[in-house]
Design an enzyme around this catalytic site. Sequence first.
Site, PDB file in Angstrom:
ATOM      1  N   GLY B  31       0.798  -1.227   0.000  1.00 52.90           N
ATOM      2  CA  GLY B  31       0.000   0.000   0.000  1.00 52.90           C
ATOM      3  C   GLY B  31       0.828   1.273   0.000  1.00 52.90           C
ATOM      4  N   CYS B 240     -27.241  -9.513 -16.660  1.00 49.89           N
ATOM      5  CA  CYS B 240     -26.677  -9.294 -17.999  1.00 49.89           C
ATOM      6  C   CYS B 240     -27.693  -9.735 -19.048  1.00 49.89           C
ATOM      7  CB  CYS B 240     -25.375 -10.071 -18.149  1.00 49.89           C
ATOM      8  SG  CYS B 240     -24.722 -10.038 -19.844  1.00 49.89           S
ATOM      9  N   CYS B 243     -25.823 -12.883 -21.077  1.00 55.36           N
ATOM     10  CA  CYS B 243     -25.524 -14.181 -20.465  1.00 55.36           C
ATOM     11  C   CYS B 243     -26.342 -14.433 -19.207  1.00 55.36           C
ATOM     12  CB  CYS B 243     -24.031 -14.303 -20.143  1.00 55.36           C
ATOM     13  SG  CYS B 243     -23.522 -13.387 -18.682  1.00 55.36           S
ATOM     14  N   CYS B 265     -22.405  -7.602 -19.416  1.00 54.27           N
ATOM     15  CA  CYS B 265     -21.213  -7.749 -18.579  1.00 54.27           C
ATOM     16  C   CYS B 265     -20.105  -6.847 -19.119  1.00 54.27           C
ATOM     17  CB  CYS B 265     -20.704  -9.180 -18.623  1.00 54.27           C
ATOM     18  SG  CYS B 265     -21.763 -10.369 -17.811  1.00 54.27           S
ATOM     19  N   CYS B 271     -18.405 -13.049 -19.851  1.00 53.50           N
ATOM     20  CA  CYS B 271     -19.704 -13.116 -20.501  1.00 53.50           C
ATOM     21  C   CYS B 271     -19.691 -14.168 -21.618  1.00 53.50           C
ATOM     22  CB  CYS B 271     -20.057 -11.740 -21.069  1.00 53.50           C
ATOM     23  SG  CYS B 271     -21.772 -11.554 -21.578  1.00 53.50           S
TER      24      CYS B 271
END
Lengths: 376, 287
Positions: B31, B240, B243, B265, B271
């Site tokens: 970080g 979606c 899909c 997606c 997808c």
Amino acid sequence: MYVAVKGGERAIDNAHAWLAEERRGARDVPELTIPQIRQQMALAVNRVMAEGSLYDPDLAALAIKQARGDLIEAVFLIRAYRTTLPRFAASNPVDTAQMALDRRISATFKDLPGGQILGPTFDYTHRLLDFTLMAEGAPEAPLPGQPPVAADGDTPPHLPHVSEHLNHDGLIEPAPQGETLPPDLTRSPMELPADRALRLQAITRGDEGFILSMAYSTQRGYGRTHAFVGELRLGRVAVEVDIPELGFAVEIGEIELTECETVNQFKGSRSEAPQFTRGYGLVFGQSERKAIAMSLVDRALRWKELGEDNIGAPAQDEEFVLMHADNVQATGFLEHIKLPHYVDFQAEMELVRRLRAEAAAAEAQQHQQQPQEAAE
Amino acid sequence: MTDQAYTFAYLDEQTKRMIRRALLKALAVPGYQVPFASREMPMPYGWGTGGVQVTAACLVPEDRLKVIDQGADDTTNAVSIRRFFARTAGVATTEATAEATLIQTRHRIPEQPLREGQILVYQVPIPEPLRFLEPRETETRKMHELEEYGLMHVKLYEDIARHGTIATSYAYPVKVEGRYVMDPSPIPKFDNPKLSGNAAIQLFGAGREQRIYALPPYTAVVSLDFDDHPFTASKPGHACDLCGAAHSYLDEVITDDAGGRMFVCSDTDFCAGRRREGHQGRLGGQA
């Protein structure tokens, strides 16, 4: 239906082909040559070399041609090439007092040893379009006035800096003689606060327009430094490199430089006696505007070391100036907002829709309550 | 100049070494933003030069590279970067998340969970999570040193006071292993939970800003929030249309000028994979 983002690969190829065609322009117009650009667009070449941090007029001319005259794009091409080059050696500091001068003027003294040399300057041209330049192909008129170079056999003059004359009397602060190797901002990340050497490095490759505006702002009162052009000189200096195996320095070439030294009024501060102070500008090629602007910004950024007040002017703000002067960085980040941001925008849309729905619900609730309140 | 004039993956070996050192330091201090001497790349700053340099420093000839932008393999800039490495490094490329050894991404984390041995490289525009609260780098570095993150909490609190909710929908700030507050790059906050405990190595490169930071595998990453306003990973409330996936991040596509919309997606590989398996959404048959 859902094909909007498909075919990216073919689209890119087609875009490149179209770009190449646009760059070339109409085929019945002869193609520009690199020597033409180098010779006749020399100031554009100089700017690309200065901001690209690479002294190579041929490559700069190539970059200008490839970039269709977009100088920032040309600077970018040069930078991206430059960063791949190996470092063989570092040259010795160039000695601008030994400059073979084409131009040398001082705004602080009417006359001085060596005199004023006007050189090839736009300064006193009347800015009237010269339509004879449009008559291409016509036999070129002989150049008016004296030929630009001195008489046969004359070597260009070497003259000491104007500031040396002030230095004799202690009227101006001495130029600092540093023994330490200056940092290299192309090889190590910029760390703030920066020393003067690093600042000058950043400014000399900074965008001419940005540095010009910063300098102009000091003249208009945003961090005024009362600058006089002590000396502006243009000419060629030898570049020498120490060869360890030989034990002495060898001249490897010559570069053209513009150098500006400003003399700045200084009434003294808590820590310094009254004397003139200096601002410094040094740029590849004939780049006078940039060299003068650089020296003004340099001087404005020295407020801390001279014990001056920080009035909060942008040109006094080292972090602001240094972090925003680079046009390759700036243009990249600015233009990246052309890239797809569907994902972030979708997240924002969803948030705005939710906030609007909540606001609408709150308003509806208020409307329901209000009639009752009115009745009471 | 031919391509052979450049070294493997474009960058010279000294530069790669410098970047690898920065990466190792970044992995050692998760970080923390490590300054590195970012180079000019042959693509503009702001277009993924940080990610490209990190990728160049990590790639080996055996790698299989996937590049996504907005979750998709076929967006123009993803195509451009994938081609760059196919040309300068000659590595194999793929669109399949599972097959890739190194994935460079802009703004998304793939839907399919990553596994050990994979590297995910993020392109980062502004690495400093505190930047829009304090524009000075000299100040923000000090704030990180002193773990002085009060300003960020005040900002989140003001959001709640004004909007009733934390009005940050992407680049949502996180805290890494209880120490550094980190910008996860502009991924939607929907993706934030995937940052934590991820089996892959996550590397973040910011070229213009000259910073590298990292999350080693299985690092604990917490999205900043308040006890009474817990973080939620939100997405549009649809499935979606191609899909039928109900738990993937969606792009909204305008389909006509009468307000018609469809949701698909954003992760194109995910997808396509679902559709190959026979899943079908509302418009799956027609699209």
